[in-house]
Write a protein that holds these residues in place. Structure first.
Motif, mmCIF file in Angstrom:
data_model
loop_
_atom_site.group_PDB
_atom_site.id
_atom_site.type_symbol
_atom_site.label_atom_id
_atom_site.label_comp_id
_atom_site.label_asym_id
_atom_site.label_seq_id
_atom_site.Cartn_x
_atom_site.Cartn_y
_atom_site.Cartn_z
ATOM 1 N N PRO A 105 0.791 -1.225 -0.130
ATOM 2 C CA PRO A 105 0.156 0.038 -0.060
ATOM 3 C C PRO A 105 0.924 1.181 -0.070
ATOM 4 N N GLY A 106 0.736 2.233 -0.840
ATOM 5 C CA GLY A 106 1.377 3.565 -0.992
ATOM 6 C C GLY A 106 2.368 3.547 -1.803
ATOM 7 N N TRP A 107 2.721 2.130 -2.511
ATOM 8 C CA TRP A 107 3.699 2.182 -3.359
ATOM 9 C C TRP A 107 3.833 3.252 -4.389
ATOM 10 N N GLU A 108 2.721 3.972 -4.853
ATOM 11 C CA GLU A 108 2.615 5.019 -5.891
ATOM 12 C C GLU A 108 3.498 6.252 -5.724
ATOM 13 N N ARG A 109 3.696 6.478 -4.483
ATOM 14 C CA ARG A 109 4.188 7.617 -3.828
ATOM 15 C C ARG A 109 6.077 7.413 -4.109
ATOM 16 N N PHE A 110 6.257 6.341 -3.715
ATOM 17 C CA PHE A 110 7.868 6.175 -4.136
ATOM 18 C C PHE A 110 8.119 6.006 -5.427
ATOM 19 N N VAL A 111 7.241 5.377 -6.383
ATOM 20 C CA VAL A 111 7.438 5.451 -7.576
ATOM 21 C C VAL A 111 7.327 6.777 -8.236
ATOM 22 N N ARG A 112 6.526 7.652 -7.772
ATOM 23 C CA ARG A 112 6.522 8.954 -8.499
ATOM 24 C C ARG A 112 7.968 9.735 -7.967
ATOM 25 N N ARG A 113 8.133 9.535 -6.901
ATOM 26 C CA ARG A 113 9.624 10.397 -6.455
ATOM 27 C C ARG A 113 10.844 9.787 -7.455
ATOM 28 N N LEU A 114 10.656 8.327 -7.680
ATOM 29 C CA LEU A 114 11.647 7.966 -8.682
ATOM 30 C C LEU A 114 11.753 8.690 -9.841
ATOM 31 N N HIS A 115 10.281 8.815 -10.346
ATOM 32 C CA HIS A 115 10.046 9.153 -11.658
ATOM 33 C C HIS A 115 10.492 10.811 -11.746
ATOM 34 N N ASP A 116 10.218 11.418 -10.904
ATOM 35 C CA ASP A 116 10.412 12.832 -10.667
ATOM 36 C C ASP A 116 11.991 13.141 -10.418
ATOM 37 N N GLY A 118 14.170 11.468 -12.467
ATOM 38 C CA GLY A 118 14.680 11.031 -13.853
ATOM 39 C C GLY A 118 15.109 9.418 -13.877
ATOM 40 N N CYS A 119 14.229 8.543 -13.130
ATOM 41 C CA CYS A 119 14.304 7.241 -13.297
ATOM 42 C C CYS A 119 13.390 6.547 -14.162
ATOM 43 N N LYS A 120 13.643 5.687 -14.814
ATOM 44 C CA LYS A 120 12.659 4.922 -15.414
ATOM 45 C C LYS A 120 12.113 3.768 -14.536
ATOM 46 N N VAL A 121 10.976 3.475 -14.323
ATOM 47 C CA VAL A 121 10.377 2.318 -13.654
ATOM 48 C C VAL A 121 9.390 1.703 -14.201
ATOM 49 N N PHE A 122 9.650 0.513 -14.239
ATOM 50 C CA PHE A 122 8.496 -0.830 -14.676
ATOM 51 C C PHE A 122 7.895 -1.485 -13.632
ATOM 52 N N VAL A 123 6.640 -1.367 -13.556
ATOM 53 C CA VAL A 123 5.872 -1.973 -12.357
ATOM 54 C C VAL A 123 4.615 -2.967 -13.075
ATOM 55 N N THR A 124 4.496 -3.953 -12.081
ATOM 56 C CA THR A 124 3.408 -5.205 -12.583
ATOM 57 C C THR A 124 2.586 -5.011 -11.626
ATOM 58 N N GLY A 125 1.325 -5.188 -11.734
ATOM 59 C CA GLY A 125 0.076 -5.341 -10.722
ATOM 60 C C GLY A 125 -0.784 -6.494 -11.374
ATOM 61 N N SER A 126 -1.336 -7.161 -10.285
ATOM 62 C CA SER A 126 -2.432 -8.316 -10.842
ATOM 63 C C SER A 126 -3.865 -7.726 -10.694
ATOM 64 N N ASN A 127 -4.024 -6.581 -10.247
ATOM 65 C CA ASN A 127 -5.354 -6.141 -10.277
ATOM 66 C C ASN A 127 -5.707 -4.745 -10.846
ATOM 67 N N ALA A 128 -6.160 -4.811 -12.014
ATOM 68 C CA ALA A 128 -6.396 -3.721 -12.849
ATOM 69 C C ALA A 128 -6.994 -2.422 -12.145
ATOM 70 N N ASN A 129 -8.124 -2.788 -11.756
ATOM 71 C CA ASN A 129 -9.001 -1.770 -10.930
ATOM 72 C C ASN A 129 -8.336 -0.937 -9.767
ATOM 73 N N MET A 130 -7.585 -1.688 -9.104
ATOM 74 C CA MET A 130 -7.053 -1.043 -7.816
ATOM 75 C C MET A 130 -5.825 -0.202 -8.465
ATOM 76 N N LEU A 131 -5.090 -0.828 -9.449
ATOM 77 C CA LEU A 131 -4.108 -0.113 -9.983
ATOM 78 C C LEU A 131 -4.458 1.322 -10.598
ATOM 79 N N SER A 132 -5.579 1.069 -11.313
ATOM 80 C CA SER A 132 -6.274 2.368 -11.999
ATOM 81 C C SER A 132 -6.493 3.496 -10.823
ATOM 82 N N ARG A 133 -7.059 3.077 -9.776
ATOM 83 C CA ARG A 133 -7.137 4.267 -8.625
ATOM 84 C C ARG A 133 -6.035 4.871 -8.252
#
Length: 259
Positions: A105-116, A118-133
């Motif tokens: 939970p909350g993974w998207e905050r860290f990924v956003r920091r990496l992206h901001d 200048g990092c390239k990030v690849f992620v997978t997730g098994s629940n499309a609806n949850m990921l969309s939110r």
């Protein structure tokens, strides 16, 4: 925690994908600067695709699969410790690969920091609806998405090493074999794990139960499990046929199920 993470990193480091079929995806998404999110139904091949992408990149070391029982207590605050473990093991890199990241939970905050940064990030997730939110709240404008599906029929033929040569449509033997393969594909679907199995039906039924119970009923806190099962059964029996809402309600009431 850091020493444990280092052990897990090395345990997960080597993946044999030499026998895996290359999927038909838009390669421009892989090369874009945005976060690449690979989502889709369970067992459709997201982790394998991530490994295939990883194998083609210059930087390959910053990989973590969060579907690991040793990470059950991993929290969003531990991402910084994981980052430090990566640097201590491999030096500074700018490419990250996070598999089954929705478990944190909350993974998207860290990924956003990496992206901001200048990092390239690849992620997978098994629940499309949850990921969309999550993507919509913290990664808006910062990601592109591949919604992966089970194998298409051409991908299935590739797995079967069935190559269609020029003018194959005039070869009766080839056409008969192609029809036979399509009937099998159409009946059982394109989940790659079923291809070598004899008892494909049991595997598919198990997957169906996991999706219905885990991704639909439990995740959405649905209490009337019997009604949902009945609705799903009726929808499955009515493929390519009109099905009115009033008819579904009638079926539920006649079965004595509550709404």
């Amino acid at each position: 925690m850091k020493e444990l993470l280092k052990h897990i990193i090395f345990d997960q480091r080597e993946k044999d994908i030499s026998q895996m079929i290359e999927r038909d995806i838009d390669i421009s998404l892989v090369n874009s600067p945005e976060v690449l999110v690979i989502s889709g139904i369970r067992r459709c091949g997201k982790s394998v695709l991530l490994q295939q992408i990883r194998s083609q990149q210059t930087e390959q070391d910053y990989y973590m699969n969060f579907d690991d029982e040793r990470l059950i207590n991993f929290k969003v605050d531990d991402f910084q410790t994981l980052y430090e473990a990566f640097i201590e093991l491999f030096g500074e890199q700018k490419t990250f690969y996070f598999d089954e990241i929705q478990n944190i939970p909350g993974w998207e905050r860290f990924v956003r920091r990496l992206h901001d940064s200048g990092c390239k990030v690849f992620v997978t997730g098994s629940n499309a609806n949850m990921l969309s939110r999550e993507l919509g709240t913290h990664l808006t404008g910062r990601y592109c998405q591949i919604e992966l599906y089970p194998f298409s029929f051409p991908e299935y033929l590739k797995y079967q090493h069935f190559d269609l040569v020029a003018n194959w449509e005039y070869n009766l033997k080839v056409k008969a074999e192609l029809v036979k393969k399509f009937e099998t594909y159409f009946y059982f679907g394109g989940f790659a794990e079923t291809f070598p199995l004899k008892d494909k039906r049991s595997w598919l039924n198990s997957l169906f139960q996991k999706i219905l119970l885990g991704d639909v009923i439990s995740r959405n806190d649905i209490r009337n499990e019997s009604s949902i099962r009945l609705i799903v059964k009726k929808l499955a029996e009515s493929i390519m046929q009109p099905l009115a809402l009033a008819r579904i309600l009638g079926v539920i009431k006649s079965a004595g199920c509550s709404l």
